[in-house]
Motif scaffolding. Structure first.
Motif, PDB file in Angstrom:
ATOM      1  N   LEU A 156     127.463  83.844  31.873  1.00 16.24           N
ATOM      2  CA  LEU A 156     126.407  85.150  31.522  1.00 16.24           C
ATOM      3  C   LEU A 156     125.440  84.496  29.868  1.00 16.24           C
ATOM      4  O   LEU A 156     124.394  84.574  30.898  1.00 16.24           O
ATOM      5  CB  LEU A 156     127.262  86.509  31.547  1.00 16.24           C
ATOM      6  N   LEU A 157     125.762  84.267  29.369  1.00 14.68           N
ATOM      7  CA  LEU A 157     124.805  83.209  28.317  1.00 14.68           C
ATOM      8  C   LEU A 157     124.279  82.586  28.946  1.00 14.68           C
ATOM      9  O   LEU A 157     123.197  82.231  28.734  1.00 14.68           O
ATOM     10  CB  LEU A 157     125.841  82.559  27.491  1.00 14.68           C
ATOM     11  N   GLU A 201     122.438  95.206  33.092  1.00 12.94           N
ATOM     12  CA  GLU A 201     122.359  95.663  35.052  1.00 12.94           C
ATOM     13  C   GLU A 201     121.178  95.013  35.548  1.00 12.94           C
ATOM     14  O   GLU A 201     121.453  94.226  36.850  1.00 12.94           O
ATOM     15  CB  GLU A 201     120.933  96.801  35.341  1.00 12.94           C
ATOM     16  N   GLN A 202     119.786  93.429  34.624  1.00 13.18           N
ATOM     17  CA  GLN A 202     118.919  92.923  35.003  1.00 13.18           C
ATOM     18  C   GLN A 202     120.682  91.485  35.515  1.00 13.18           C
ATOM     19  O   GLN A 202     119.960  90.637  36.403  1.00 13.18           O
ATOM     20  CB  GLN A 202     118.583  92.828  34.120  1.00 13.18           C
ATOM     21  N   LEU A 243     129.149  89.618  38.957  1.00 18.27           N
ATOM     22  CA  LEU A 243     129.488  90.845  38.132  1.00 18.27           C
ATOM     23  C   LEU A 243     128.922  91.796  38.290  1.00 18.27           C
ATOM     24  O   LEU A 243     127.962  92.248  38.479  1.00 18.27           O
ATOM     25  CB  LEU A 243     129.591  90.678  36.714  1.00 18.27           C
ATOM     26  N   THR A 244     129.798  93.292  38.143  1.00 15.19           N
ATOM     27  CA  THR A 244     129.229  94.185  38.319  1.00 15.19           C
ATOM     28  C   THR A 244     128.339  94.094  37.236  1.00 15.19           C
ATOM     29  O   THR A 244     128.672  94.038  35.710  1.00 15.19           O
ATOM     30  CB  THR A 244     130.260  94.951  38.068  1.00 15.19           C
ATOM     31  N   ALA A 265     131.446  91.629  29.136  1.00 15.15           N
ATOM     32  CA  ALA A 265     131.020  90.120  28.864  1.00 15.15           C
ATOM     33  C   ALA A 265     130.428  89.984  27.495  1.00 15.15           C
ATOM     34  O   ALA A 265     130.756  89.409  26.694  1.00 15.15           O
ATOM     35  CB  ALA A 265     130.697  89.544  29.932  1.00 15.15           C
ATOM     36  N   ILE A 266     129.222  91.127  27.982  1.00 13.68           N
ATOM     37  CA  ILE A 266     127.948  90.587  25.979  1.00 13.68           C
ATOM     38  C   ILE A 266     128.862  91.353  25.112  1.00 13.68           C
ATOM     39  O   ILE A 266     129.206  90.809  23.192  1.00 13.68           O
ATOM     40  CB  ILE A 266     126.485  91.776  26.959  1.00 13.68           C
ATOM     41  N   GLY A 267     129.769  92.229  24.853  1.00 12.28           N
ATOM     42  CA  GLY A 267     130.457  93.053  24.292  1.00 12.28           C
ATOM     43  C   GLY A 267     131.320  91.870  23.204  1.00 12.28           C
ATOM     44  O   GLY A 267     131.580  91.501  21.760  1.00 12.28           O
TER      45      GLY A 267
END
Length: 231
Positions: free
Chosen positions: A37-38, A55-56, A63-64, A71-73
């Motif tokens: 994700l990073l 969403e993007q 991943l949903t 994950a961002i959190g």
């Protein structure tokens, strides 16, 4: 048609990934999904899109949207990603992601590698955080993360002792931070400073419980000690 597709792919450009992403994410306690994700956030930033939405990001991954949001959190909470507010030329405020904190932590890790006598708190904290999440089977809440930080900053518990207390809680079948906090308190009160001393101290309590078994109700071979009821 194949030529047109190839041209479109080439027109999308290339992404330059710093080697430090691949070399040090594990040392900072980041798992592969969060690291991917990073990398996608890094790609968006390189392409001039500094604030991709969950969403993007989910469209680029398996991943949903909710999982991406969680994950961002996690990455923000761990201090490897930062959300910044900026002002454009027209005075309008906008938000953007910064990967500066990730590089800061890598720098701290490299500094610790070159000077072993220095405190490796960032490295140890990442490992400890991941260990607690693995044992709890879920991400830690912000309050739980603050508790871990307080154990280090205010109570001055060492990382090896905190790992030993977590192991003791697992053995006792009472996996919560209040219970682990009491274990650490009891150890500190009794002058316990190393995992070896902690193991010997805990075994004394288990031996007492073994002695309480009767012929009708024999003691368990590895009884639990309730640290919340310690004297």
């Amino acid at each position: 048609m194949e030529r047109d597709v190839m041209i479109k792919l080439l027109e999308q450009g290339h992404v330059s990934i710093p080697a430090v992403f691949l070399d040090y994410y594990d040392a900072l306690g980041i798992d592969e999904k969060d690291m991917m994700l990073l990398l996608h956030i890094h790609r968006f930033i390189q392409q001039g899109h500094t604030f991709p939405t969950p969403e993007q990001l989910a469209q680029k991954m398996t991943l949903t949207v909710n999982t991406c949001q969680e994950a961002i959190g996690r990455l923000l909470k761990r201090g490897v990603l930062r959300l910044e507010q900026k002002e454009d030329d027209n005075g309008l405020m906008y938000e953007k992601y910064s990967l500066g904190p990730f590089y800061d932590k890598v720098f701290a890790y490299l500094e610790a590698e070159q000077a072993p006598e220095k405190n490796k708190s960032d490295l140890d904290a990442g490992e400890l955080y991941r260990l607690f999440e693995n044992e709890f089977g879920r991400p830690l809440s912000p309050m739980e993360g603050e508790t871990l930080a307080m154990w280090v900053d205010q109570d001055h518990y060492t990382y090896p002792l905190m790992r030993a207390a977590l192991r003791e809680a697992v053995i006792s079948g009472k996996l919560n931070l209040r219970y682990i906090d009491r274990i650490l308190f009891e150890w500190q009160k009794n002058g316990i400073k190393t995992p070896e001393e902690a193991d010997a101290f805990s075994e004394k309590f288990r031996q007492k419980q073994r002695g309480k078994g009767t012929a009708e109700q024999p003691a368990q071979p590895y009884p639990n000690y309730n640290w919340l009821e310690a004297d």
